[in-house]
Design an enzyme around this catalytic site. Structure first.
Site, PDB file in Angstrom:
ATOM      1  CE  LYS A   1      19.610 -13.441   5.991  1.00  0.00           C
ATOM      2  NZ  LYS A   1      18.759 -14.386   4.621  1.00  0.00           N
TER       3      LYS A   1
ATOM      4  CG  HIS B   1       4.075   4.901   8.206  1.00  0.00           C
ATOM      5  ND1 HIS B   1       4.787   5.184   7.534  1.00  0.00           N
ATOM      6  CD2 HIS B   1       2.551   4.172   8.062  1.00  0.00           C
ATOM      7  CE1 HIS B   1       4.190   4.738   6.674  1.00  0.00           C
ATOM      8  NE2 HIS B   1       2.771   4.028   6.098  1.00  0.00           N
TER       9      HIS B   1
ATOM     10  NE  ARG C   1      -3.367  -1.526   3.015  1.00  0.00           N
ATOM     11  CZ  ARG C   1      -4.031  -1.778   2.596  1.00  0.00           C
ATOM     12  NH1 ARG C   1      -5.082  -1.270   1.769  1.00  0.00           N
ATOM     13  NH2 ARG C   1      -4.683  -3.018   2.552  1.00  0.00           N
ATOM     14  CB  THR C   2       3.839   2.624   2.287  1.00  0.00           C
ATOM     15  OG1 THR C   2       2.561   2.688   3.555  1.00  0.00           O
ATOM     16  CG2 THR C   2       4.712   3.563   2.412  1.00  0.00           C
TER      17      THR C   2
END
Ligand SMILES: [Zn+2]
Lengths: 305, 149
Positions: free
Chosen positions: A82, A131, A53-54
């Site tokens: 990694k 956020h 969504r974001t």
């Protein structure tokens, strides 16, 4: 007030004047789109944790302004090996892009990125911490539907302990003289460090356990998810899960300007029969993320003042 | 009086008014096990000011800034005297610096500083009672949350 080159990491760093300015720029972009404003600019979208969504909202915002997006949506398929440090990744990516949008599961990661990056960094969520674009879109939504933000009765309901969105929203609303109502089960109350900050800023608030105690007075009812995994004891979860479902029946004697918001996705916090009422506004709320993100991108890239 | 003589030092540092229960934490911070001169450590002494207190006297050692800052975090009410030729030449109250870099661990397990090699950094949000905020994850810690690296 200059936003050029500025990092957007935490809502707590934005002044009231800056917040108002961002909302105004968003409004002007929504009413008068500028399709070529960010021509030739590149956004790096680094999603170390998936959030479709974001990410789509940022991509859409950038595309609508004529810019391009590079990046990754899932670190396991990206070239982020990694063991490579976040700082190293950022130092490489800043050479490819004019602005970085980052989502990361660890708290403080956005600050690390902003400390090493020469291009502006926008935090799209760092763990349970911040956020800021979500909070700005929440404020934009409140302003759009109520005409103003100040002096409103704003109720937040659900998991207020772990819910990042309600923490940031409460802090941001402290600039606007709103009356806050916090509704949650005992074990998921608003953390004391947030309440202490609100006390310091003389914000009027109260805590409740029932939606019914508050809903008649509310101008905004901000619902959030109660996550099963937060409960050590499932029986405890079963007790509270259905107490916080907003149903059409509960809306009989509410204020006519009441709007119900939710950061989405919902599970069952808002019954679907509410969707067709005039009080439902959560889907429009999600759409408001686009002008807000357009505004932020244009401002930090120095294309708008 | 005789006892005082024993623990008196010609040159060095006396740290007084340490809350009793952190006396040995200060010993640890200053790595006193590797100091070769006279050290005397006393704990559980009666104090009008703080109830039970500890005192540490260290011969031949003057503290560096980081050492002072560390002690300030665990024993903010302590006093620090510098001794030269058996006399106190300087007596200071501890002050906590505005930012604390490198020696405090963030208590938030999900903070990036606990996952990558990043020098920790905290801003002092409040002196009394002590409250420090992580520069990265923004969590606030009180003195009982503080763990030194
Ligand atoms: Zn931290």
């Amino acid at each position: 007030m200059s936003f050029k080159g500025k990092d957007i990491i935490s809502i707590n760093e934005l002044s009231k004047a800056e917040i108002i300015h961002i909302l105004e720029v968003a409004k002007s972009l929504e009413s008068r789109p500028k399709p070529n404003l960010l021509n030739g600019k590149v956004l790096a979208a680094l999603f170390f944790e998936p959030s479709t969504r974001t990410r789509l909202s940022f991509e859409s915002a950038m595309s609508k302004l004529g810019g391009k997006v590079v990046g990754f949506a899932d670190p396991s398929v990206s070239s982020v090996k990694k063991g490579e440090t976040l700082s190293d990744t950022i130092k490489i990516v800043e050479r490819y892009a004019d602005v970085i949008v980052m989502r990361h599961p660890l708290e403080g990661s956005a600050r690390v990125a902003s400390d090493v990056s020469d291009v502006p960094v926008i935090n799209a969520g760092d763990g349970a911490n911040q956020h800021p674009t979500q909070t700005l879109l929440d404020l934009y939504t409140i302003k759009k539907i109520q005409g103003h933000i100040s002096n409103l009765n704003i109720a937040m309901v659900g998991d207020l302990k772990y819910g990042r969105t309600t923490h940031s929203l409460a802090m941001a609303l402290s600039h606007f003289n709103c009356r806050l109502f916090f509704i949650s089960p005992e074990q998921l109350r608003m953390p004391s460090y947030i309440l202490e900050e609100l006390d310091k800023k003389n914000v009027e608030y109260s805590e409740h356990t029932q939606i019914e105690e508050v809903i008649k007075n509310a101008d905004i009812l901000y619902s959030t998810r109660i996550q099963k995994e937060r409960f050590p004891d499932l029986a405890e979860y079963e007790k509270v899960r259905n107490v916080y479902i907003i149903t059409k029946d509960m809306l009989k004697s509410v204020k006519s300007n009441l709007k119900i918001l939710h950061p989405l996705p919902r599970v069952n916090e808002i019954s679907t029969d509410v969707d067709s009422t005039k009080y439902a506004y959560y889907f429009e709320q999600a759409a408001n993320g686009i002008p807000i993100r357009q505004a932020l991108l244009s401002l930090v890239l120095g294309k708008l003042k | 009086m005789k006892q005082l003589k024993v623990s008196a030092i010609r040159e060095g540092t006396v740290i007084d008014h340490i809350p009793s229960d952190v006396t040995f934490k200060v010993v640890e911070i200053l790595k006193l096990n590797s100091v070769k001169e006279i050290i005397s450590v006393a704990a559980n002494l009666d104090s009008k000011k703080i109830g039970k207190k500890g005192i540490i006297k260290i011969g031949g050692k003057f503290l560096g800034e980081e050492e002072v800052n560390k002690i300030a975090l665990v024993a903010p009410a302590a006093t620090l005297s510098i001794i030269k030729d058996f006399k106190v030449v300087e007596k200071n109250k501890l002050t906590i610096p505005k930012t604390i870099e490198g020696f405090v661990k963030c208590f938030n397990p999900n903070c990036i500083t606990n996952h990558e090699e990043i020098k920790t950094k905290f801003h002092v949000a409040n002196q009394k009672p002590l409250k420090i905020r992580c520069h990265y994850c923004e969590r606030a810690m009180a003195s009982n949350d503080i763990v030194l690296k």
